[in-house]
Design a protein around this motif. Structure first.
Motif, PDB file in Angstrom:
ATOM      1  N   VAL A   6       0.867  -1.179   0.000  1.00 49.05           N
ATOM      2  CA  VAL A   6       0.000   0.000   0.000  1.00 49.05           C
ATOM      3  C   VAL A   6       0.909   1.236   0.000  1.00 49.05           C
ATOM      4  O   VAL A   6       1.286   1.752   1.055  1.00 49.05           O
ATOM      5  CB  VAL A   6      -0.929  -0.001   1.245  1.00 49.05           C
ATOM      6  CG1 VAL A   6      -1.885   1.186   1.185  1.00 49.05           C
ATOM      7  CG2 VAL A   6      -1.689  -1.315   1.366  1.00 49.05           C
ATOM      8  N   PRO A   7       1.283   1.706  -1.182  1.00 48.47           N
ATOM      9  CA  PRO A   7       2.237   2.828  -1.276  1.00 48.47           C
ATOM     10  C   PRO A   7       1.765   4.095  -0.566  1.00 48.47           C
ATOM     11  O   PRO A   7       2.593   4.906  -0.133  1.00 48.47           O
ATOM     12  CB  PRO A   7       2.373   3.072  -2.776  1.00 48.47           C
ATOM     13  CG  PRO A   7       1.916   1.812  -3.423  1.00 48.47           C
ATOM     14  CD  PRO A   7       0.923   1.187  -2.491  1.00 48.47           C
ATOM     15  N   ALA A   8       0.478   4.307  -0.426  1.00 45.85           N
ATOM     16  CA  ALA A   8      -0.016   5.527   0.220  1.00 45.85           C
ATOM     17  C   ALA A   8       0.422   5.585   1.684  1.00 45.85           C
ATOM     18  O   ALA A   8       0.569   6.688   2.240  1.00 45.85           O
ATOM     19  CB  ALA A   8      -1.532   5.582   0.127  1.00 45.85           C
ATOM     20  N   THR A   9       0.666   4.436   2.332  1.00 41.37           N
ATOM     21  CA  THR A   9       1.084   4.446   3.731  1.00 41.37           C
ATOM     22  C   THR A   9       2.502   4.990   3.892  1.00 41.37           C
ATOM     23  O   THR A   9       2.867   5.412   4.989  1.00 41.37           O
ATOM     24  CB  THR A   9       1.016   3.028   4.328  1.00 41.37           C
ATOM     25  OG1 THR A   9       1.853   2.154   3.564  1.00 41.37           O
ATOM     26  CG2 THR A   9      -0.399   2.504   4.352  1.00 41.37           C
ATOM     27  N   ARG A  10       3.277   4.969   2.835  1.00 42.23           N
ATOM     28  CA  ARG A  10       4.665   5.475   2.930  1.00 42.23           C
ATOM     29  C   ARG A  10       4.707   6.991   3.107  1.00 42.23           C
ATOM     30  O   ARG A  10       5.624   7.512   3.736  1.00 42.23           O
ATOM     31  CB  ARG A  10       5.441   5.102   1.673  1.00 42.23           C
ATOM     32  CG  ARG A  10       5.698   3.643   1.548  1.00 42.23           C
ATOM     33  CD  ARG A  10       6.526   3.376   0.310  1.00 42.23           C
ATOM     34  NE  ARG A  10       5.903   2.290  -0.429  1.00 42.23           N
ATOM     35  CZ  ARG A  10       6.164   1.964  -1.670  1.00 42.23           C
ATOM     36  NH1 ARG A  10       7.045   2.670  -2.348  1.00 42.23           N
ATOM     37  NH2 ARG A  10       5.558   0.978  -2.239  1.00 42.23           N
ATOM     38  N   THR A  11       3.744   7.664   2.551  1.00 43.13           N
ATOM     39  CA  THR A  11       3.769   9.130   2.583  1.00 43.13           C
ATOM     40  C   THR A  11       2.743   9.720   3.545  1.00 43.13           C
ATOM     41  O   THR A  11       2.744  10.937   3.758  1.00 43.13           O
ATOM     42  CB  THR A  11       3.499   9.687   1.168  1.00 43.13           C
ATOM     43  OG1 THR A  11       2.253   9.187   0.694  1.00 43.13           O
ATOM     44  CG2 THR A  11       4.623   9.292   0.224  1.00 43.13           C
ATOM     45  N   LEU A  12       1.904   8.891   4.128  1.00 42.14           N
ATOM     46  CA  LEU A  12       0.863   9.367   5.037  1.00 42.14           C
ATOM     47  C   LEU A  12       1.502   9.879   6.331  1.00 42.14           C
ATOM     48  O   LEU A  12       2.434   9.281   6.851  1.00 42.14           O
ATOM     49  CB  LEU A  12      -0.118   8.221   5.353  1.00 42.14           C
ATOM     50  CG  LEU A  12      -1.338   8.576   6.181  1.00 42.14           C
ATOM     51  CD1 LEU A  12      -2.225   9.569   5.434  1.00 42.14           C
ATOM     52  CD2 LEU A  12      -2.124   7.308   6.498  1.00 42.14           C
TER      53      LEU A  12
END
Length: 130
Positions: free
Chosen positions: A79-85
């Motif tokens: 889940v790439p969005a968790t890297r920048t959240l």
């Protein structure tokens, strides 16, 4: 009256016995602890059982901790969005890896200690009954 040069009479030997000599003797059955101390085959089976129980517990606790902690990098990868959240200005990966790790390890250690004590108590009770 005896003469002063005569030796004193030798007292007769007396055998002293307990009044309970005819009482039932306590049975000397082999207890589990005695089997373990004497390293008999039964004692080996008891010890092997204890070690197997402890090993299963250890592997279960370590496996659970590895799944939870090892799942975090997998979560970041899938889940790439968790890297920048960010949560309250702190990046989520930092928050999870810097904060979540410690409670997980603490809970895993508590579970392990509680279950290990339970296993040892049950083993002690079982061996004492034998």
């Amino acid at each position: 009256m005896p003469a002063p040069d005569d030796p004193a009479p030798v007292p007769r030997r007396v055998r002293v016995t307990s009044p309970r000599t005819s009482a039932a003797q306590r049975s000397t059955s082999h207890t589990g602890t005695r089997e373990i101390d004497e390293q008999t085959r039964v004692g080996e089976v008891y010890m092997h059982s204890l070690i197997q129980s402890q090993l299963r517990l250890t592997l279960a606790v370590i496996g659970g901790a590895v799944v939870v902690l090892g799942g975090l990098p997998l979560l970041f990868f899938l889940v790439p969005a968790t890297r920048t959240l960010a949560v309250v200005g702190v990046p989520l990966p930092w928050l999870l890896l810097g904060v979540l790790v410690y409670p997980v390890v603490y809970v895993a250690a508590r579970i392990y200690v509680r279950q290990a004590e339970r296993i040892e108590t049950e083993f002690t009770e079982f061996v004492g009954r034998q």
